[in-house]
Design a protein around this motif. Structure first.
Motif, PDB file in Angstrom:
ATOM      1  N   THR A  32       0.831  -1.208   0.000  1.00 18.99           N
ATOM      2  CA  THR A  32       0.000   0.000   0.000  1.00 18.99           C
ATOM      3  C   THR A  32       0.861   1.252   0.000  1.00 18.99           C
ATOM      4  O   THR A  32       1.946   1.260   0.565  1.00 18.99           O
ATOM      5  N   LYS A  33       0.306   2.294  -0.615  1.00 21.37           N
ATOM      6  CA  LYS A  33       0.991   3.586  -0.611  1.00 21.37           C
ATOM      7  C   LYS A  33       0.756   4.226   0.741  1.00 21.37           C
ATOM      8  O   LYS A  33      -0.341   4.696   1.013  1.00 21.37           O
ATOM      9  N   ILE A  34       1.750   4.226   1.582  1.00 22.28           N
ATOM     10  CA  ILE A  34       1.571   4.838   2.912  1.00 22.28           C
ATOM     11  C   ILE A  34       2.166   6.247   2.906  1.00 22.28           C
ATOM     12  O   ILE A  34       1.546   7.197   3.343  1.00 22.28           O
ATOM     13  N   ILE A  35       3.381   6.364   2.390  1.00 26.21           N
ATOM     14  CA  ILE A  35       4.044   7.668   2.397  1.00 26.21           C
ATOM     15  C   ILE A  35       3.418   8.553   1.299  1.00 26.21           C
ATOM     16  O   ILE A  35       3.199   8.090   0.179  1.00 26.21           O
ATOM     17  N   GLN A  36       3.141   9.807   1.652  1.00 31.21           N
ATOM     18  CA  GLN A  36       2.508  10.721   0.677  1.00 31.21           C
ATOM     19  C   GLN A  36       3.396  10.917  -0.561  1.00 31.21           C
ATOM     20  O   GLN A  36       4.603  11.122  -0.436  1.00 31.21           O
ATOM     21  N   GLU A  37       2.750  10.901  -1.699  1.00 31.18           N
ATOM     22  CA  GLU A  37       3.462  10.989  -2.986  1.00 31.18           C
ATOM     23  C   GLU A  37       4.360  12.232  -3.077  1.00 31.18           C
ATOM     24  O   GLU A  37       5.498  12.173  -3.528  1.00 31.18           O
ATOM     25  N   ASN A  53       1.625  -7.367  13.268  1.00 32.28           N
ATOM     26  CA  ASN A  53       0.451  -8.034  12.690  1.00 32.28           C
ATOM     27  C   ASN A  53       0.058  -7.532  11.304  1.00 32.28           C
ATOM     28  O   ASN A  53      -0.918  -8.006  10.739  1.00 32.28           O
ATOM     29  N   LYS A  54       0.793  -6.595  10.774  1.00 29.14           N
ATOM     30  CA  LYS A  54       0.414  -6.084   9.447  1.00 29.14           C
ATOM     31  C   LYS A  54       0.918  -7.045   8.367  1.00 29.14           C
ATOM     32  O   LYS A  54       2.132  -7.295   8.263  1.00 29.14           O
ATOM     33  N   PRO A  55       0.002  -7.552   7.543  1.00 29.87           N
ATOM     34  CA  PRO A  55       0.399  -8.553   6.538  1.00 29.87           C
ATOM     35  C   PRO A  55       1.538  -8.092   5.630  1.00 29.87           C
ATOM     36  O   PRO A  55       2.369  -8.907   5.221  1.00 29.87           O
ATOM     37  N   GLU A  56       1.599  -6.790   5.352  1.00 29.24           N
ATOM     38  CA  GLU A  56       2.607  -6.341   4.377  1.00 29.24           C
ATOM     39  C   GLU A  56       4.041  -6.504   4.876  1.00 29.24           C
ATOM     40  O   GLU A  56       4.980  -6.553   4.085  1.00 29.24           O
TER      41      GLU A  56
END
Ligand code: 5GP
Ligand code: MN
Length: 366
Positions: free
Chosen positions: A20-25, A204-207
């Protein structure tokens, strides 16, 4: 958009692995420009560097080197434990305490300064004035709450369990996944592993496991890394651990808490070297019913406090309220100026009166 999250391929070639894109573009693009245009780079991390501090710093170091930058320095405020010294690149690390003039010059002349695994200048202690005064572009890559505003780009995401994972995400989002080599992957994995207690908390985060899978494909031996970090202690450290558990651990059943203390005399008796007490604070948490554990250690000039919890107990707020510290909800630290006995008294007072809501109120008005 609601809950729909954008996902990005790790590599243009490997479309099936997505994170997932977590850090802002916008932050990625700004920092990417600094990476492209910069010639000299300095990477700094917090005092008493842990596995994530060293892992994220060296991970980024290997990436920048692979990208073709030949003027990259990692500077840490002080010495770090022996059991991280197998990591590729550790020989290049400059220890500020030992070479302040050389380090100051590197900091002063850097085009870009990456600040990894810390959220405020206070955490780099004596290096802070040089970093603050430096004219280079500063980029924070961190996962602690409440980042101070001293960098041009602040990538601060407390929901990510390690700064090393942030570095991985940063590299991928710049579209440079293919530049992660085995050395870089080993450092990133080490930071991810150590900041989650070998994936026993905040994990617990799948990524996290998607990323690990990619790191293994880069050639890391995760089982060997575990052994290199966790199973290389001296005999005297193991004896000190036995002593601590038998003689020095106090359990407070009503408060579901435990305390371990060690004085300088005791540390000297066991020929303490940096890193020998690593993990001691976690030991009482293996007792059923203990969910808050504190380790108070006498250091030269001050008393160091380490706090750990399981579940909801916010030990960072406890650290803030009683020990001028902070950190994460389940892993934090602080300092105390006074005697060991006084520090224990403050802890016991805290156990009686601590009210997390009160600290949150204070923070809101700060
Ligand atoms: P440790 O107990 O391993 O020294 O520290 C655990 C965590 O607590 C660190 O990763 C860091 O986030 C935080 N921490 C440790 N010492 C301090 C301190 O003196 N001040 C603040 N704000 N955080 C600390
Ligand atoms: Mn960290």
């Amino acid at each position: 958009m609601g809950n729909v999250k954008k996902i990005v391929p790790l590599s243009l070639k490997i479309r099936e692995y997505m994170i997932t894109k977590i850090i802002q573009e916008e932050k990625i693009q700004k920092a990417k420009k600094y990476v492209e245009k910069g010639e000299s780079f300095v990477i700094v991390t917090h005092v008493a560097p842990d596995g994530d501090a060293i892992g994220s710093s060296l991970g980024l170091y290997h990436f920048l080197t692979a990208y073709g930058k030949d003027n990259v320095s990692v500077i840490v405020p002080n010495e770090f434990p022996q059991f991280y010294k197998w990591m590729p690149g550790t020989k290049e690390i400059v220890i500020y305490e030992k070479y302040p003039d050389f380090a100051n010059q590197l900091i002063r002349e850097a085009d870009v300064i990456f600040c990894l695994d810390f959220n405020e200048p206070k955490r780099i202690e004596k290096m802070a004035p040089a970093v603050i005064a430096a004219e280079g572009r500063k980029v924070m890559i961190d996962h602690h709450l409440n980042p101070a505003d001293f960098c041009r780009v602040t990538m601060s995401y407390p929901e990510i369990s390690s700064a090393s994972e942030m570095v991985f995400r940063f590299i991928c989002r710049m579209g440079m996944f293919d530049l992660i080599n085995r050395e870089c992957a080993e450092c990133i994995y080490t930071g991810m592993m150590t900041d989650t207690g070998s994936f026993t908390y905040n994990s617990n985060k799948p990524e996290i496991y998607t990323i690990i899978s990619e790191l293994i494909k880069k050639g890391i031996d995760k089982d060997l890394i575990y052994r290199k970090v966790n199973q290389v202690y001296s005999e005297s450290r193991l004896r000190m651990m036995g002593y601590v558990l038998y003689e020095k651990m106090k359990v407070y059943p009503e408060q579901q808490a435990a305390l371990i203390t060690l004085s300088l005399d005791e540390l000297n008796h066991f020929r303490y070297v940096t890193g020998d007490t690593e993990g001691f604070v976690n030991l009482p948490l293996s007792i059923e019913g203990v969910s808050f554990s504190v380790f108070i250690r006498e250091d030269r000039g001050c008393i160091k406090i380490s706090l750990r919890s399981v579940g909801d107990f916010p030990c960072n707020l406890f650290a803030g309220q009683y020990f001028n510290g902070g950190g994460h909800k389940n892993a934090s630290g602080g300092e105390f100026y006074g005697t060991l006995a006084n520090a224990v008294a403050v802890f016991e007072k805290g156990l009686k009166e601590f009210n997390p809501n009160k600290t949150e109120e204070l923070n809101k008005h700060a």
